[in-house]
Motif scaffolding. Structure first.
Motif, PDB file in Angstrom:
ATOM      1  N   LEU A  70      70.045  56.236  60.166  1.00  0.00           N
ATOM      2  CA  LEU A  70      70.560  55.305  61.176  1.00  0.00           C
ATOM      3  C   LEU A  70      69.643  54.098  61.321  1.00  0.00           C
ATOM      4  CD1 LEU A  70      71.737  57.850  63.909  1.00  0.00           C
ATOM      5  CD2 LEU A  70      73.163  56.577  62.295  1.00  0.00           C
ATOM      6  N   ARG A  71      68.360  54.311  61.198  1.00  0.00           N
ATOM      7  CA  ARG A  71      67.424  53.184  61.244  1.00  0.00           C
ATOM      8  C   ARG A  71      67.696  52.240  60.087  1.00  0.00           C
ATOM      9  NH1 ARG A  71      61.142  54.820  62.102  1.00  0.00           N
ATOM     10  NH2 ARG A  71      61.139  54.933  59.842  1.00  0.00           N
ATOM     11  N   GLY A  72      68.039  52.799  58.937  1.00  0.00           N
ATOM     12  CA  GLY A  72      68.363  51.970  57.779  1.00  0.00           C
ATOM     13  C   GLY A  72      69.635  51.171  57.951  1.00  0.00           C
ATOM     14  N   LEU A  73      70.499  51.611  58.875  1.00  0.00           N
ATOM     15  CA  LEU A  73      71.733  50.878  59.161  1.00  0.00           C
ATOM     16  C   LEU A  73      71.532  49.809  60.230  1.00  0.00           C
ATOM     17  CD1 LEU A  73      74.251  53.883  59.198  1.00  0.00           C
ATOM     18  CD2 LEU A  73      73.897  52.219  57.359  1.00  0.00           C
ATOM     19  N   GLY A  74      70.294  49.661  60.689  1.00  0.00           N
ATOM     20  CA  GLY A  74      69.988  48.616  61.658  1.00  0.00           C
ATOM     21  C   GLY A  74      70.046  49.052  63.108  1.00  0.00           C
ATOM     22  N   LEU A  75      70.149  50.348  63.380  1.00  0.00           N
ATOM     23  CA  LEU A  75      70.208  50.824  64.755  1.00  0.00           C
ATOM     24  C   LEU A  75      68.813  51.086  65.312  1.00  0.00           C
ATOM     25  CD1 LEU A  75      73.124  51.498  63.602  1.00  0.00           C
ATOM     26  CD2 LEU A  75      73.174  53.338  65.302  1.00  0.00           C
ATOM     27  N   ARG A  76      68.663  50.846  66.605  1.00  0.00           N
ATOM     28  CA  ARG A  76      67.459  51.247  67.328  1.00  0.00           C
ATOM     29  C   ARG A  76      67.655  52.696  67.744  1.00  0.00           C
ATOM     30  NH1 ARG A  76      66.734  49.464  71.996  1.00  0.00           N
ATOM     31  NH2 ARG A  76      64.470  49.661  72.071  1.00  0.00           N
ATOM     32  N   VAL A  94      79.638  55.418  62.691  1.00  0.00           N
ATOM     33  CA  VAL A  94      79.035  54.527  63.690  1.00  0.00           C
ATOM     34  C   VAL A  94      79.098  53.078  63.222  1.00  0.00           C
ATOM     35  CG1 VAL A  94      76.866  53.894  64.815  1.00  0.00           C
ATOM     36  CG2 VAL A  94      77.560  56.302  64.705  1.00  0.00           C
ATOM     37  N   SER A  95      78.843  52.847  61.943  1.00  0.00           N
ATOM     38  CA  SER A  95      78.927  51.486  61.405  1.00  0.00           C
ATOM     39  C   SER A  95      80.341  50.936  61.521  1.00  0.00           C
ATOM     40  CB  SER A  95      78.471  51.471  59.938  1.00  0.00           C
ATOM     41  OG  SER A  95      77.109  51.804  59.836  1.00  0.00           O
ATOM     42  N   TYR A  96      81.324  51.771  61.233  1.00  0.00           N
ATOM     43  CA  TYR A  96      82.730  51.375  61.343  1.00  0.00           C
ATOM     44  C   TYR A  96      83.065  50.984  62.781  1.00  0.00           C
ATOM     45  CZ  TYR A  96      87.855  51.791  61.143  1.00  0.00           C
ATOM     46  OH  TYR A  96      89.200  51.558  61.237  1.00  0.00           O
ATOM     47  N   LEU A  97      82.647  51.808  63.724  1.00  0.00           N
ATOM     48  CA  LEU A  97      82.941  51.525  65.139  1.00  0.00           C
ATOM     49  C   LEU A  97      82.310  50.213  65.580  1.00  0.00           C
ATOM     50  CD1 LEU A  97      82.307  55.116  66.594  1.00  0.00           C
ATOM     51  CD2 LEU A  97      84.528  54.069  66.122  1.00  0.00           C
ATOM     52  N   ARG A  98      81.068  50.006  65.220  1.00  0.00           N
ATOM     53  CA  ARG A  98      80.368  48.781  65.626  1.00  0.00           C
ATOM     54  C   ARG A  98      80.978  47.553  64.954  1.00  0.00           C
ATOM     55  NH1 ARG A  98      74.802  49.337  67.261  1.00  0.00           N
ATOM     56  NH2 ARG A  98      74.102  47.907  65.625  1.00  0.00           N
ATOM     57  N   ARG A  99      81.374  47.729  63.703  1.00  0.00           N
ATOM     58  CA  ARG A  99      81.935  46.606  62.960  1.00  0.00           C
ATOM     59  C   ARG A  99      83.294  46.178  63.520  1.00  0.00           C
ATOM     60  NH1 ARG A  99      81.240  48.860  58.514  1.00  0.00           N
ATOM     61  NH2 ARG A  99      83.340  49.573  58.000  1.00  0.00           N
ATOM     62  N   HIS A 100      84.071  47.149  64.017  1.00  0.00           N
ATOM     63  CA  HIS A 100      85.414  46.851  64.499  1.00  0.00           C
ATOM     64  C   HIS A 100      85.491  46.737  66.020  1.00  0.00           C
ATOM     65  CE1 HIS A 100      86.317  48.277  60.398  1.00  0.00           C
ATOM     66  NE2 HIS A 100      87.409  47.541  60.492  1.00  0.00           N
ATOM     67  N   GLY A 101      84.358  46.789  66.684  1.00  0.00           N
ATOM     68  CA  GLY A 101      84.346  46.576  68.119  1.00  0.00           C
ATOM     69  C   GLY A 101      84.823  47.740  68.954  1.00  0.00           C
ATOM     70  N   TYR A 102      84.849  48.946  68.381  1.00  0.00           N
ATOM     71  CA  TYR A 102      85.232  50.119  69.166  1.00  0.00           C
ATOM     72  C   TYR A 102      84.026  50.625  69.951  1.00  0.00           C
ATOM     73  CZ  TYR A 102      89.529  50.438  66.400  1.00  0.00           C
ATOM     74  OH  TYR A 102      90.739  50.185  65.808  1.00  0.00           O
ATOM     75  N   ARG A 103      84.273  51.067  71.178  1.00  0.00           N
ATOM     76  CA  ARG A 103      83.186  51.568  72.012  1.00  0.00           C
ATOM     77  C   ARG A 103      83.129  53.094  72.033  1.00  0.00           C
ATOM     78  NH1 ARG A 103      82.919  48.839  77.718  1.00  0.00           N
ATOM     79  NH2 ARG A 103      80.749  49.546  77.532  1.00  0.00           N
ATOM     80  N   THR A 104      84.263  53.745  71.773  1.00  0.00           N
ATOM     81  CA  THR A 104      84.247  55.209  71.800  1.00  0.00           C
ATOM     82  C   THR A 104      85.072  55.785  70.652  1.00  0.00           C
ATOM     83  OG1 THR A 104      86.188  55.362  73.260  1.00  0.00           O
ATOM     84  CG2 THR A 104      84.016  55.308  74.317  1.00  0.00           C
ATOM     85  N   GLN A 150      91.496  57.169  56.570  1.00  0.00           N
ATOM     86  CA  GLN A 150      92.719  56.982  57.368  1.00  0.00           C
ATOM     87  C   GLN A 150      92.373  56.480  58.775  1.00  0.00           C
ATOM     88  OE1 GLN A 150      94.591  60.838  57.222  1.00  0.00           O
ATOM     89  NE2 GLN A 150      95.130  60.652  55.059  1.00  0.00           N
ATOM     90  N   ASP A 151      91.325  55.653  58.841  1.00  0.00           N
ATOM     91  CA  ASP A 151      90.862  55.114  60.123  1.00  0.00           C
ATOM     92  C   ASP A 151      90.573  56.230  61.112  1.00  0.00           C
ATOM     93  OD1 ASP A 151      91.064  52.495  59.153  1.00  0.00           O
ATOM     94  OD2 ASP A 151      93.179  52.378  59.722  1.00  0.00           O
ATOM     95  N   TYR A 152      89.923  57.283  60.600  1.00  0.00           N
ATOM     96  CA  TYR A 152      89.458  58.402  61.405  1.00  0.00           C
ATOM     97  C   TYR A 152      90.625  59.133  62.076  1.00  0.00           C
ATOM     98  CZ  TYR A 152      84.985  56.652  60.096  1.00  0.00           C
ATOM     99  OH  TYR A 152      83.914  56.245  59.323  1.00  0.00           O
ATOM    100  N   ALA A 153      91.502  59.617  61.224  1.00  0.00           N
ATOM    101  CA  ALA A 153      92.649  60.411  61.671  1.00  0.00           C
ATOM    102  C   ALA A 153      92.151  61.631  62.443  1.00  0.00           C
ATOM    103  CB  ALA A 153      93.478  60.856  60.472  1.00  0.00           C
ATOM    104  N   GLY A 154      92.839  61.949  63.515  1.00  0.00           N
ATOM    105  CA  GLY A 154      92.440  63.072  64.349  1.00  0.00           C
ATOM    106  C   GLY A 154      91.438  62.692  65.421  1.00  0.00           C
ATOM    107  N   PHE A 155      91.001  61.446  65.395  1.00  0.00           N
ATOM    108  CA  PHE A 155      90.125  60.917  66.437  1.00  0.00           C
ATOM    109  C   PHE A 155      90.873  59.825  67.211  1.00  0.00           C
ATOM    110  CE2 PHE A 155      87.025  62.499  63.353  1.00  0.00           C
ATOM    111  CZ  PHE A 155      86.052  63.079  64.161  1.00  0.00           C
ATOM    112  N   THR A 156      90.502  59.648  68.449  1.00  0.00           N
ATOM    113  CA  THR A 156      90.987  58.514  69.232  1.00  0.00           C
ATOM    114  C   THR A 156      89.871  57.488  69.335  1.00  0.00           C
ATOM    115  OG1 THR A 156      92.501  59.880  70.526  1.00  0.00           O
ATOM    116  CG2 THR A 156      91.860  57.761  71.473  1.00  0.00           C
ATOM    117  N   LEU A 157      90.139  56.279  68.855  1.00  0.00           N
ATOM    118  CA  LEU A 157      89.166  55.182  68.915  1.00  0.00           C
ATOM    119  C   LEU A 157      89.617  54.208  69.991  1.00  0.00           C
ATOM    120  CD1 LEU A 157      88.805  56.514  66.090  1.00  0.00           C
ATOM    121  CD2 LEU A 157      88.181  54.255  65.223  1.00  0.00           C
ATOM    122  N   ALA A 158      88.676  53.772  70.821  1.00  0.00           N
ATOM    123  CA  ALA A 158      89.061  52.885  71.930  1.00  0.00           C
ATOM    124  C   ALA A 158      88.007  51.806  72.123  1.00  0.00           C
ATOM    125  CB  ALA A 158      89.234  53.686  73.217  1.00  0.00           C
TER     126      ALA A 158
END
Length: 546
Positions: A28-34, A463-473, A538-546
């Motif tokens: 995760l540090r390598g992906l730029g996260l604190r 986590v990278s996908y969520l941050r890139r697409h502006g999803y919070r959860t 499949q854009d994280y099928a089986g998950f709810t992204l918001a």
């Protein structure tokens, strides 16, 4: 007016600094996260820091029970034996932590007691026993699958006047057992590793056995001169083979041996002469190396009888040999590697107590009392060693007050509904909480490190996908979660793995009151990876992204 300081904020919080936590921090540090890692111990190592009992060893070959993400690390580190001991694994993890400069992002001696999801802020608030607080949108539980030992509840334990030792928190300085009367309670994987070593040192060893173990005789040896260098040169091929192997261990391991058995002839159709010949030629392995043991309980029982005959060829006392013969189905518990375990019972200073016929009544100031008659069956001891297993898979998180949506408790959810999760990576009702090697993951039936690396990399990509697409959860959907666990259960439905006579940490049957469910995913790491990748695609099928 005093303003209370707010929580220390990060992009992600990782709980645990064992194999999983160290890699999660690095990745995760390598992906730029604190990232901040919270670890209750004083050092890295996780399970391999605390379980330092004599004889502790991994059952996967050292070159495969190691990180694959860094060629520099795998070329620089020097393994000394084919299967590593606890001190060597602990030293390896310290080497990795230093080599990657991980310690600066780890808070040691930090005991997490509560984790609460703030639905308004879409972040996790983490509280420690010392009153510290942390906050992050993403929380990664790297708490381990065998990190919570089962404490025995034998009456009178606190009255023992001698030394009480627990294999899961063995003294760092070791324990001097020379010439002493030692009792070992438990003959699971830990006991089988511990008992031969203790027998060589103790004046007398008394083994208190509740459930006899099936073991796989093994030869562990130091690497020959130049052998490790040759293996390191083959690492690209070794890692590629690992990646395609169902258990993530292409070389010899307890798990790979079990897989090979599936292709062997059936025991039920073998003649008596064939069975005896197998035992004469291959000993204990000859009793177990048949293809129908996993699916046919009658064949499994026949193998148990044959196993007893093989044990009787090693253990000279007939009553002891009979007591060492298991009564549960072979393979329903984790396989155990054996280095001279049965030979130990031929020593003059070793006594076996079969708790199936002579149960423990209480611990006394002078030792352990068995049997039911007053004044009988007292085993005088100077030291008692408890090797009584783990609350696996869900134990660590169940002991933290984890609260998700609507303040729902994770521990209560698992206690009432059973150990459910989606992919072993997320639990419905607990957004942005990722569980490494949770229920429904391959961890229990695979090379932990290989399965863990896939988990960490999938979480990082998510986590990278969520941050890139502006999803919070991101949150697992209940139906997808149930379907996944049903799929995992269907794979083992026709096998001895779920036979009701087996109380294993695989199914939670070793923990009083725990809801039984086989917690592993046994279709293999490649198939598991394929399904995880397909869900992500499949854009994280089986998950709810918001």
């Amino acid at each position: 007016m005093t303003i209370e300081p707010g929580p220390a904020r990060y992009d992600a919080i990782v709980v645990g600094a064992g194999f999983s936590g160290l890699y999660a921090l690095h990745h995760l540090r390598g992906l730029g996260l604190r990232v901040r890692v919270l670890e209750r111990a004083h050092n890295v190592g996780g399970t391999w820091l605390f379980n330092r009992y004599p004889g502790a060893r991994c059952d996967i070959e050292s070159i495969e029970y190691s990180y694959s993400f860094s060629d520099e690390i795998q070329q620089e580190w020097v393994w000394t034996e084919t299967m590593p001991t606890q001190p060597e694994i602990e030293a390896y993890l310290n080497f990795v932590a230093d080599r990657l400069d991980l310690r600066r992002d780890i808070a040691f001696d930090t005991d997490v007691v509560a984790m609460t999801f703030d639905e308004t802020a879409c972040e996790w608030l983490v509280a420690t026993a010392a009153g510290e607080s942390y906050a992050a949108p993403f929380l990664i539980a790297a708490t381990g699958i065998l990190s919570v030992p089962l404490e025995p509840t034998i009456p009178g334990m606190d009255t023992f006047a001698g030394t009480s030792l627990f294999t899961s928190r063995w003294p760092e300085a070791g324990a001097d057992l020379r010439g002493r009367r030692v009792g070992v309670v438990g003959t699971g994987s830990t006991g089988v590793q511990l008992i031969p070593v203790v027998a060589e040192e103790a004046g007398h060893l008394t083994v208190f056995q509740r459930s006899p173990a099936y073991t796989l005789p093994w030869t562990v040896r130091p690497f020959a001169p130049g052998e490790l260098d040759e293996l390191k040169a083959q690492y690209p091929q070794i890692r590629a083979a690992q990646r395609e192997h169902p258990v993530g261990a292409a070389r010899l391991s307890a798990f790979s041996v079990l897989l090979e058995m599936l292709a062997k002839p059936p025991l039920k159709s073998a003649s008596r002469e064939d069975r005896i010949r197998a035992v004469e030629e291959r000993g204990i392995m000859g009793a177990l190396d048949w293809g129908d043991l996993f699916f046919d309980i009658e064949a499994n029982r026949m193998a148990a009888e044959l196993y007893g005959e093989a044990v009787a060829r090693i253990v000279t006392d007939p009553a002891t040999a009979r007591a060492l013969t298991p009564s549960h189905p072979f393979a329903c518990k984790r396989p155990i590697i054996d280095q001279g375990y049965y030979q130990t019972y031929n020593r003059d200073n070793v006594t076996l107590v079969d708790l199936r016929t002579d149960p423990i009544v209480s611990v006394l100031p002078t030792g352990i009392k068995t049997g039911s008659e007053i004044g009988s069956g007292v085993h005088e001891l100077d030291v008692i060693v408890y090797a009584t297993g783990f609350d696996a898979m869900t134990g660590a998180l169940s002991r933290i007050d984890v609260r998700g949506r609507d303040a729902a408790s994770l521990g209560e959810f698992w206690a009432t509904e059973g150990p459910l999760s989606y992919l072993g990576l997320a639990v419905a009702g607990f957004p942005n909480l990722f569980t490494i090697q949770g229920p429904g993951s391959p961890s229990a039936a695979a090379n932990f490190v290989a399965a863990m690396e896939q988990n960490v990399e999938w979480i990082g990509a998510c986590v990278s996908y969520l941050r890139r697409h502006g999803y919070r959860t991101i949150e697992a959907q209940p139906d997808a979660q149930q379907n996944w666990m049903d799929q995992a259960a269907a794979i083992v439905e026709s096998t001895v793995l779920v036979h009701p006579s087996c109380n294993s940490w695989y199914n939670g049957g070793n923990v009083p009151g725990k809801k039984r469910r086989y917690m592993g995913y046994t279709a293999g790491i490649p198939e598991y990876r394929r399904q995880c990748d397909e869900i992500a695609a499949q854009d994280y099928a089986g998950f709810t992204l918001a």
